[in-house]
Design an enzyme around this catalytic site. Structure first.
Site, PDB file in Angstrom:
ATOM      1  N   ASP A 483      67.675  38.134  58.213  1.00  0.00           N
ATOM      2  CA  ASP A 483      68.770  38.210  57.241  1.00  0.00           C
ATOM      3  C   ASP A 483      69.570  36.918  57.157  1.00  0.00           C
ATOM      4  O   ASP A 483      70.302  36.699  56.188  1.00  0.00           O
ATOM      5  CB  ASP A 483      69.735  39.338  57.621  1.00  0.00           C
ATOM      6  CG  ASP A 483      69.135  40.715  57.416  1.00  0.00           C
ATOM      7  OD1 ASP A 483      68.386  40.881  56.450  1.00  0.00           O
ATOM      8  OD2 ASP A 483      69.419  41.612  58.222  1.00  0.00           O
ATOM      9  N   CYS A 484      69.484  36.106  58.196  1.00  0.00           N
ATOM     10  CA  CYS A 484      70.330  34.916  58.281  1.00  0.00           C
ATOM     11  C   CYS A 484      69.666  33.649  57.745  1.00  0.00           C
ATOM     12  O   CYS A 484      70.279  32.581  57.752  1.00  0.00           O
ATOM     13  CB  CYS A 484      70.757  34.699  59.736  1.00  0.00           C
ATOM     14  SG  CYS A 484      71.725  36.074  60.409  1.00  0.00           S
TER      15      CYS A 484
END
Length: 813
Positions: A483-484
């Site tokens: 997600d990052c």
């Protein structure tokens, strides 16, 4: 320093001192009502949805940690103590906590009073049962004051935690006998309430927190408890609580048992009030009657324990390694059930407010629990797929109460849809239920619900093909599994969430090699499904797409010693030896190899050697190396963390099993076993360093660049649970369900002389004994089923409802 140990015979973790480095948690509940219970009885409760139906309040990040919970106080003369140690924190003569399968119990003693306390949630009823047993072991009569305590939440957890100008004026309660009713907002739009009941006649009560605690006091030393005199306070606004006060006399040697019930009650809108206008208490009273004797309570507890034994018995393994045994047989499966119930929504790190049931997360979680609850897995698949949009994109999460998707934590994560292919095929292989593909579930953005689950699989397949970048690799969108890794956000605003930040590029350049690997694996599974269904055209189409993507990966994704991670929005490589930081990432190595890349050209082995050289540590493999020293606008949140933490060079446990499985795919059983133990909580040598629960996996362990290397955080709700269980079930044990047979393809440490597995699937139990006389890691040399030789390594499904005996010998043919 040691804080506890495993009791494998009882399937319990025994905590021997209460001051653990972090609160050590257990989950109670298997159906709709859940309780989080720590080793000092902290935690909270909710019904189905931790955001929309929070029952009791929890104050995260309190000082000290874990200062909210279900509490009991015992006043003996001038001494006040708690069986769970908290909240009184009085030094006890003896103390022990045992976390079990769906229950937690305490045994404590102080000044001759012995207390046994047990918490559990029975099957199919929204109630937590507290059973307290008191015994006077002295030669003198004891006069005690017992006080209970819970703090009610106003149901909608976000509003409860933020909107004090309203919430401090709405609290309402009613008291009837030994039952305290929390009725806030019942007068208007709510048709549910909470009841807190004592089986013992009470001598008083309190429902107003300020009155109970006293001015400038905390739960560790309430004025009511200290004085031994209940205030009989009735909450009106502020913070309602539930507290019973009970005077108890115990003769020498006398025992007494008291039960408390904390229950959530729903009432049909038309029946909220009795004809007189009073609260309709009948549903609560009916529930109380189901548990109003010790015999009824013990029967419910026995049913819970039996159900857990049944669930866990569907896979059991006996290896030379006690760590593999206790994790595979009990704790890994228990953790998988927690992720099934809650995804990533409610823990001591996840507040239950920001996250619901994740699309990507829930599909992966299913891989770890489908063998235990296939009927529930079926419904979960349909619920997940129904939140996909007709374009192929998916809502990144949905609320469990409404089952409606939302974008509260962002969207356009362009790996989401592919996980559905893995979970659906895994479910069908486990059950043989092809009919699920014909279930009409529709798309989330269309009113007419005529699209089937099978349609969703085809839509997901094409969504990737329709969204390729300049290198013919999958576009990353907002992010992929990581997600990052935000390659399109270019965020400079510190108050902006990376997860919901808008894209500041056209999104047509940044590509993900990790998604490419996932696509390769998913298309292999989809092609096999279509072949089994006799759909040659679709099978050929999928195979063609797979072959083309595989060639693209080998042409564009190889960096010399490992596979690239991505291309950023400027078309520059990420995860390359050319980069100053983040030269190598773990996810693309794992997924590209699992998808078949590097198999025929030696690159798979070379990539795994690079992982060993650059990423491996004694505490697991870091997610990337070297970590980013400064924030990189083109990479996003991954570079925002300090070096060695989370996605910036931390040991993200979730992706480590992808490497374990890739190693076993290459026949590297010894290295896979070493890696497996490196992240396994039960194998950690130092609990003081590790800090988190030693019986369930954590999301992250601090990496080699971190100051606190080896320190774990965020236990329980992580995809690590499912993937590490697969490392045991399908990796070491090698049991891989297929559509018409159970494939036996183990990969073990070479020094294991044998292992045994019991596996229930499709109504039959397979008892499998695998021998390793040659001391090798992999390969089936001989196989017999019920005494008859079988060529190859496929055990045909036998639907006789009985037991099938299988013997195999590992080695080269």
């Amino acid at each position: 320093m040691e804080y506890g140990h495993f009791d494998d015979a009882t399937r319990e973790y025994v905590i021997t001192r209460p001051d653990t480095p972090l609160p050590w948690l257990n989950y109670l509940g298997m159906d709709d009502f859940f309780g989080l219970c720590t080793n000092t009885s902290g935690g909270y409760h909710f019904y189905r949805d931790a955001k929309l139906r929070r029952i009791t309040r929890y104050r995260y990040n309190s000082v000290p940690l874990d200062e909210s919970g279900r509490y009991l106080y015992i006043k003996d003369g001038d001494t006040v103590w708690s069986p769970a140690w908290k909240p009184a924190r009085t030094e006890l003569d003896s103390w022990e906590c045992r976390h079990g399968t769906g229950y937690t119990k305490f045994q404590a003693e102080k000044d001759g009073i012995r207390a046994g306390l047990r918490f559990f949630i029975p099957r199919n009823d929204p109630v937590e049962i507290w059973t307290l047993q008191l015994e006077n072991t002295t030669s003198e009569e004891k006069e005690l004051t017992l006080t209970s305590y819970v703090e009610f939440c106003f149901y909608e957890a976000n509003n409860d935690a933020t909107n004090y100008q309203r919430t401090w004026s709405i609290g309402e309660v009613e008291i009837h006998g030994s039952a305290i009713y929390h009725t806030t907002e019942y007068r208007e739009r709510r048709s549910h309430y909470t009841v807190f009941y004592s089986s013992e006649l009470i001598d008083g009560f309190d429902t107003d927190q300020f009155s109970f605690l006293g001015n400038q006091r905390s739960v560790s030393k309430p004025v009511v408890v200290e004085s031994g005199k209940p205030g009989n306070s009735v909450a009106s606004g502020w913070n309602p609580i539930g507290s019973h006060s009970i005077q108890i006399k115990l003769a020498p040697g006398e025992k007494r048992e008291i039960t408390f019930l904390l229950a959530y009650i729903e009432v049909p809108e038309s029946e909220k009030r009795e004809p007189s206008g009073r609260l309709n208490r009948k549903p609560a009273e009916d529930l109380i009657c189901q548990y109003d004797t010790s015999e009824k309570v013990e029967s419910a507890f026995s049913e819970l324990c039996s159900d857990w034994i049944d669930l866990l018995s569907r896979f059991q393994v006996e290896t030379p390694c006690p760590v593999v045994n206790r994790m595979g047989n009990t704790w890994n499966q228990v953790q998988c059930m927690a992720t099934f119930n809650l995804s990533r929504s409610a823990s001591l790190f996840e507040t239950g407010i920001g996250r619901g049931m994740g699309y990507r997360d829930s599909n992966q979680d299913l891989l770890g629990f489908v063998h235990m609850v296939p009927e529930k897995a079926r419904q979960r698949l349909l619920d997940i797929a129904a939140t996909q949009l007709s374009s192929g994109l998916c809502y990144h999460q949905y609320q469990p109460l409404t089952k409606k998707g939302n974008a509260d934590i962002g969207g356009e994560f362009m790996d989401d849809h592919l996980w559905l292919l893995l979970s659906t095929t895994a479910y069908i292989k486990e059950t043989g239920d092809f009919d699920i593909l014909s279930e009409n579930i529709g798309y989330a953005d269309q009113e007419v619900k005529d699209a089937t689950l099978g349609d969703h699989l085809w839509t997901s397949f094409h969504y990737t093909l329709d969204n390729l970048g300049p290198n013919e690799l999958p576009l990353i969108g907002h992010a992929d599994w990581n997600d990052c890794l935000n390659l399109n956000c270019l965020s400079t605003e510190p108050n902006e969430s990376f997860q919901t930040a808008p894209h500041r590029t056209d999104g047509k350049v940044a590509e993900s090699l990790m998604i490419a690997g996932l696509f390769l694996k998913a298309t292999r599974e989809l092609e096999s499904l279509y072949q089994k269904m006799g759909d040659k055209d679709r099978a050929d189409s999928v195979n063609s797409a797979h072959s083309k993507m595989l060639q693209t990966v080998e042409d564009k994704g190889w960096d010399g010693d490992w596979y690239l991670r991505a291309f950023d929005a400027n078309g520059q490589p990420v995860g390359s030896a050319k980069n100053t930081h983040g030269k190598i990432y773990i996810e693309s190595q794992g997924w590209l190899l699992l998808g078949g890349a590097g198999k025929d050209n030696g690159r798979a082995r070379k990539a795994l050697d690079s992982v060993h050289e650059h990423l491996s540590t004694d505490h697991g493999c870091v997610i990337l190396d070297p970590p980013y020293a400064e924030y990189d606008l083109n990479l996003g949140e991954v570079s925002s963390y300090p070096p060695g933490y989370k996605e910036n060079g931390g040991i993200f446990c979730h992706n480590n099993p992808w490497i374990h499985l890739a190693l076993m795919q290459e026949g590297e059983g010894d290295r896979a076993y070493t890696y497996y133990k490196s992240i396994c909580p039960a194998a950690q040598p130092d609990q003081e360093t590790y800090k988190s629960e030693p019986y369930v996996y954590s999301q992250m362990i601090a990496g080699k660049a971190a100051k606190n290397h080896g320190e774990a955080k965020n236990a329980w709700l992580t995809g690590t649970a499912a993937w590490t269980l697969l490392s045991i079930m399908q990796g070491f044990a090698g049991l891989k369900p297929d559509y018409d047979a159970l494939v036996l393809d183990p990969c073990i440490p070479s020094d294991w002389p044998e292992f045994k597995v019991s596996r229930q699937i499709r109504g039959t139990c397979y008892e499998i004994h695998v021998k390793n006389p040659d001391g090798v890691c992999t390969g089936i040399k001989e196989l017999s089923v019920d005494g008859q030789p079988v060529s190859g390594n496929r055990i045909p499904y036998i639907s006789n409802g009985g037991t099938v005996e299988v013997v195999a010998i590992i080695g080269d043919k």
